[in-house]
Design a protein around this motif. Structure first.
Motif, PDB file in Angstrom:
ATOM      1  N   GLU A 105       0.815  -1.708  -0.385  1.00 43.00           N
ATOM      2  CA  GLU A 105       0.022   0.230  -0.231  1.00 43.00           C
ATOM      3  C   GLU A 105       0.776   1.177  -0.196  1.00 43.00           C
ATOM      4  N   ILE A 106       1.904   1.611   0.951  1.00 43.58           N
ATOM      5  CA  ILE A 106       3.028   2.352   0.655  1.00 43.58           C
ATOM      6  C   ILE A 106       3.838   2.645  -0.183  1.00 43.58           C
ATOM      7  N   ASN A 107       3.604   1.765  -0.973  1.00 44.24           N
ATOM      8  CA  ASN A 107       5.031   1.437  -2.341  1.00 44.24           C
ATOM      9  C   ASN A 107       3.652   2.354  -3.137  1.00 44.24           C
ATOM     10  N   ALA A 108       2.703   1.725  -3.381  1.00 48.35           N
ATOM     11  CA  ALA A 108       1.310   2.415  -4.015  1.00 48.35           C
ATOM     12  C   ALA A 108       1.183   3.696  -4.217  1.00 48.35           C
ATOM     13  N   ILE A 109       1.093   4.657  -3.162  1.00 49.55           N
ATOM     14  CA  ILE A 109       0.907   5.466  -2.857  1.00 49.55           C
ATOM     15  C   ILE A 109       2.531   6.696  -3.105  1.00 49.55           C
ATOM     16  N   ALA A 157       4.178   5.323  -6.092  1.00 46.52           N
ATOM     17  CA  ALA A 157       4.362   5.267  -7.258  1.00 46.52           C
ATOM     18  C   ALA A 157       3.605   6.699  -7.040  1.00 46.52           C
ATOM     19  N   ALA A 158       2.264   6.698  -7.322  1.00 45.94           N
ATOM     20  CA  ALA A 158       0.941   7.501  -7.314  1.00 45.94           C
ATOM     21  C   ALA A 158       1.308   9.155  -7.102  1.00 45.94           C
ATOM     22  N   LEU A 159       2.085   9.115  -6.551  1.00 39.60           N
ATOM     23  CA  LEU A 159       2.801  10.591  -5.978  1.00 39.60           C
ATOM     24  C   LEU A 159       3.960  10.467  -7.038  1.00 39.60           C
ATOM     25  N   ASN A 160       4.899   9.786  -7.910  1.00 39.68           N
ATOM     26  CA  ASN A 160       5.820   9.999  -8.264  1.00 39.68           C
ATOM     27  C   ASN A 160       7.087  10.287  -7.146  1.00 39.68           C
ATOM     28  N   GLU A 161       6.881   9.434  -6.020  1.00 38.71           N
ATOM     29  CA  GLU A 161       8.461   9.771  -4.828  1.00 38.71           C
ATOM     30  C   GLU A 161       8.211   8.619  -4.925  1.00 38.71           C
ATOM     31  N   ALA A 162       9.731   8.471  -3.961  1.00 41.48           N
ATOM     32  CA  ALA A 162      11.041   7.218  -3.636  1.00 41.48           C
ATOM     33  C   ALA A 162       9.817   6.310  -2.284  1.00 41.48           C
TER      34      ALA A 162
END
Length: 65
Positions: free
Chosen positions: A46-50, A52-57
């Protein structure tokens, strides 16, 4: 004598102003226990999806408070 006292006072004030500009090192202490992906298999995707959605590492660490 007064000129010397004014000069010394000005030097003290100037030194105090310069010292206040130096950044202070504050060490970060985690507010809770660190979590890892093995112990929380549903949280980290879930953290990874968030991220990725925000274009953040992906964050380097996750804490539970």
């Amino acid at each position: 004598m007064q000129l010397l006292a004014l000069f010394a006072g000005g030097m003290v004030i100037a030194a105090a102003k310069l010292w206040s500009l130096v950044p202070k090192r504050i060490k970060f202490h985690a507010p809770g226990r660190l979590l890892d992906s093995a112990s929380q298999p549903r949280l980290f995707p879930e953290i990874n999806a968030i991220a990725a959605a925000l274009n953040e590492a992906m964050p380097s660490g996750v804490c539970m408070i």
